[in-house]
Design an enzyme around this catalytic site. Structure first.
Site, PDB file in Angstrom:
ATOM      1  N   SER A 117       0.908  -1.247   0.102  1.00 13.17           N
ATOM      2  CA  SER A 117       0.160   0.196   0.043  1.00 13.17           C
ATOM      3  C   SER A 117       0.928   1.183   0.026  1.00 13.17           C
ATOM      4  O   SER A 117       1.911   1.289   0.558  1.00 13.17           O
ATOM      5  CB  SER A 117      -0.838  -0.024   1.317  1.00 13.17           C
ATOM      6  OG  SER A 117      -1.503   1.205   1.552  1.00 13.17           O
ATOM      7  N   TYR A 141      -1.808   0.054  10.205  1.00 14.31           N
ATOM      8  CA  TYR A 141      -2.110  -0.489   8.950  1.00 14.31           C
ATOM      9  C   TYR A 141      -1.077  -0.416   8.047  1.00 14.31           C
ATOM     10  O   TYR A 141      -0.429  -1.485   7.572  1.00 14.31           O
ATOM     11  CB  TYR A 141      -3.448   0.187   8.266  1.00 14.31           C
ATOM     12  CG  TYR A 141      -3.493  -0.335   6.700  1.00 14.31           C
ATOM     13  CD1 TYR A 141      -3.958  -1.643   6.430  1.00 14.31           C
ATOM     14  CD2 TYR A 141      -3.028   0.404   5.808  1.00 14.31           C
ATOM     15  CE1 TYR A 141      -3.840  -1.943   5.286  1.00 14.31           C
ATOM     16  CE2 TYR A 141      -3.282   0.170   4.408  1.00 14.31           C
ATOM     17  CZ  TYR A 141      -3.607  -1.043   4.180  1.00 14.31           C
ATOM     18  OH  TYR A 141      -3.740  -1.477   2.866  1.00 14.31           O
ATOM     19  N   LYS A 145       1.984  -3.244   6.515  1.00 15.93           N
ATOM     20  CA  LYS A 145       2.310  -3.446   5.176  1.00 15.93           C
ATOM     21  C   LYS A 145       3.752  -3.638   4.965  1.00 15.93           C
ATOM     22  O   LYS A 145       4.456  -4.430   4.466  1.00 15.93           O
ATOM     23  CB  LYS A 145       1.620  -2.687   4.282  1.00 15.93           C
ATOM     24  CG  LYS A 145       0.152  -2.953   4.123  1.00 15.93           C
ATOM     25  CD  LYS A 145      -0.130  -4.062   3.288  1.00 15.93           C
ATOM     26  CE  LYS A 145      -1.963  -4.567   3.279  1.00 15.93           C
ATOM     27  NZ  LYS A 145      -2.199  -5.487   2.889  1.00 15.93           N
TER      28      LYS A 145
HETATM   29  C1  WQD Z   1      -9.806   9.743  -0.179  1.00 17.17           C
HETATM   30  C2  WQD Z   1     -10.266  11.263   0.189  1.00 17.17           C
HETATM   31  C3  WQD Z   1     -10.453  12.103   2.316  1.00 17.17           C
HETATM   32  C4  WQD Z   1     -14.197   9.526   2.940  1.00 17.17           C
HETATM   33  C5  WQD Z   1      -7.262   5.050   2.109  1.00 17.17           C
HETATM   34  C6  WQD Z   1      -6.139   4.284   3.473  1.00 17.17           C
HETATM   35  C7  WQD Z   1      -5.000   3.919   2.637  1.00 17.17           C
HETATM   36  C8  WQD Z   1      -5.601   3.200   1.470  1.00 17.17           C
HETATM   37  C9  WQD Z   1      -6.677   3.864   0.547  1.00 17.17           C
HETATM   38  C10 WQD Z   1      -5.535   0.735   1.607  1.00 17.17           C
HETATM   39  C11 WQD Z   1      -9.348  11.988   1.386  1.00 17.17           C
HETATM   40  C12 WQD Z   1     -11.747  12.257   1.636  1.00 17.17           C
HETATM   41  C13 WQD Z   1     -13.132  10.319   2.458  1.00 17.17           C
HETATM   42  C14 WQD Z   1     -15.357  10.623   3.132  1.00 17.17           C
HETATM   43  C15 WQD Z   1     -14.038  12.489   2.357  1.00 17.17           C
HETATM   44  N1  WQD Z   1      -5.949   1.730   1.790  1.00 17.17           N
HETATM   45  N2  WQD Z   1     -13.144  11.804   2.369  1.00 17.17           N
HETATM   46  N3  WQD Z   1     -15.195  12.021   3.003  1.00 17.17           N
HETATM   47  O1  WQD Z   1      -7.563   8.057   3.124  1.00 17.17           O
HETATM   48  O2  WQD Z   1      -6.684   8.303   0.619  1.00 17.17           O
HETATM   49  O3  WQD Z   1      -6.588   6.113   1.716  1.00 17.17           O
HETATM   50  O4  WQD Z   1      -7.594   3.874   1.251  1.00 17.17           O
HETATM   51  O5  WQD Z   1      -4.462   0.434   1.357  1.00 17.17           O
HETATM   52  O6  WQD Z   1      -4.178   3.392   3.545  1.00 17.17           O
HETATM   53  O7  WQD Z   1      -5.738   5.427   4.226  1.00 17.17           O
HETATM   54  O8  WQD Z   1      -8.890   7.005   0.927  1.00 17.17           O
HETATM   55  O9  WQD Z   1     -11.133   7.159   0.146  1.00 17.17           O
HETATM   56  O10 WQD Z   1     -10.725   7.085   2.885  1.00 17.17           O
HETATM   57  O11 WQD Z   1     -10.227   9.058   1.176  1.00 17.17           O
HETATM   58  O12 WQD Z   1     -14.043  13.848   2.365  1.00 17.17           O
HETATM   59  O13 WQD Z   1     -16.413  10.330   3.504  1.00 17.17           O
HETATM   60  O14 WQD Z   1     -11.464  11.548   0.326  1.00 17.17           O
HETATM   61  O15 WQD Z   1     -10.410  12.963   3.347  1.00 17.17           O
HETATM   62  O16 WQD Z   1      -8.814  13.164   0.938  1.00 17.17           O
HETATM   63  P1  WQD Z   1      -7.496   7.557   1.708  1.00 17.17           P
HETATM   64  P2  WQD Z   1     -10.240   7.591   1.301  1.00 17.17           P
END
Ligand code: WQD
Length: 329
Positions: A117, A141, A145
């Protein structure tokens, strides 16, 4: 070659298994169905329902299969949860992977493709993030990894198991043919949350921060279509067969998309209002994450082909709209 896809009923694993089978590989799947869906499985696969934490059972499955390779995607993946319940991540991710490696040693399986990741990098020091970027995970997490990558390197050195560690950025989208369409239960990631608002499962989207130093103030991420990720696994398998050496690569689209841009596109594609509320930043979220995938291009010959914003939103909407019209019993 026969391949064992562990976590093959899951979101990414389902797409990987489908592509391998399409390309002529014999596919067996191991999954405990805790988050995966039988909707992602096909009659041509061998399916073994069980838990990678049950070592005698797992070792039996791996020993009997004459596998040329294992693809391991069975992990807990909620970064926020990992800070609250690290025990779950130690057991599922660390112990689970060690069981798989030990079973591979016992059975003489020499190749493994591992779902790593972008979370191994932590807060970006520079952009785009390449593989030599410092690795300082911000959540447990990401730490699991990174530890697994290190364990893999030791098993390579000591036992000769060759590995490909694929550092995914933000996985998104669904199979354009909509064959793999088991939806994730209780998703926390942006695009599935937006879709749950579109179909009325949730009332509104919380936009976590519009005061970031980004063009529109909302968070920017590198969204990579799951079909592109699946191709990365296939090419990694071919690489391991051909080169007989291990590799660690990023898989990202190399383009940054903001939360507000995705929301606007989702409203246009779905023709649904998708209400949103501006909320405070989510702790631990960096402003921008964008990959360099130059290494995957050069070494694997991989390229993202389905990762335009339109394709990601349209294919995800197709999966949610299909579920809306024929809900699961
Ligand atoms: C994306 C953007 C949020 C939800 C996560 C894990 C990472 C990887 C992928 C596995 C950000 C914003 C999100 C919401 C929002 N996992 N957001 N409202 O955090 O980049 O990555 O998933 O390997 O380890 O941390 O992904 O989809 O949660 O967020 O505004 O309800 O959307 O702040 O900018 P993230 P995400």
């Amino acid at each position: 070659m026969k391949v064992l896809v562990i976590g093959g009923a899951g979101y990414i694993g389902g797409h990987v298994a489908r592509l391998l089978s399409d390309r002529g590989y014999a596919v067996d799947v191991v999954d405990n169905l805790s988050t995966g869906s039988t909707r992602n499985l096909f009659p041509e696969y061998g399916f073994f329902r069980g838990d990678i934490l049950d070592y005698p059972w797992l070792a039996g499955v791996v020993a009997k299969g004459s596998y040329g390779a294992i693809i391991h995607l069975a992990a807990a993946k909620a970064a926020g949860e990992s800070m609250l319940v690290p025990e779950k991540y130690s057991t599922q991710n660390l112990c689970g992977t060690i069981n798989i490696l030990n079973a591979a040693c016992e059975a003489g399986v020499e190749r493994i493709v591992f779902s790593s990741s972008a979370a191994v990098y932590g807060e970006p020091r520079y952009l785009p993030i390449d593989e030599s970027h410092p690795k300082e995970p911000e959540n447990y997490y990401g730490f699991t990894k990174l530890e697994i990558e290190r364990i893999l390197a030791w098993y390579d050195r000591l036992k000769g198991i060759k590995f490909a560690a694929l550092r995914y950025f933000n996985a998104a989208g669904y199979d354009p043919g909509l064959r793999v369409r088991g939806l994730e239960k209780k998703p926390a990631n942006l695009i599935p949350v937006i879709m749950e608002v579109a179909v009325g499962i949730r009332k509104s989207l919380d936009v976590f921060g519009v005061d970031y130093p980004t063009p529109d103030g909302s968070g920017v991420r590198d969204y990579i279509h799951v079909s592109d990720l699946a191709l990365g696994h296939l090419l990694a398998l071919e690489y391991l067969e051909r080169e007989k050496k291990s590799i660690t690569v990023n898989l990202g689209s190399e383009s940054g998309l903001s939360v507000l841009k995705i929301l606007e596109t989702a409203r246009r594609v779905t023709h649904r209002p998708i209400p949103s509320v501006i909320s405070p930043r989510r702790p631990g979220d960096p402003a921008t994450l964008v990959a360099s995938s130059a290494l995957a291009k050069t070494v694997l010959g991989w390229e993202a082909r389905h990762s335009s914003l339109e394709t990601i939103i349209e294919t995800t909407w197709a999966a949610y709209a299909a579920q809306e019209s024929t809900p699961l019993a």
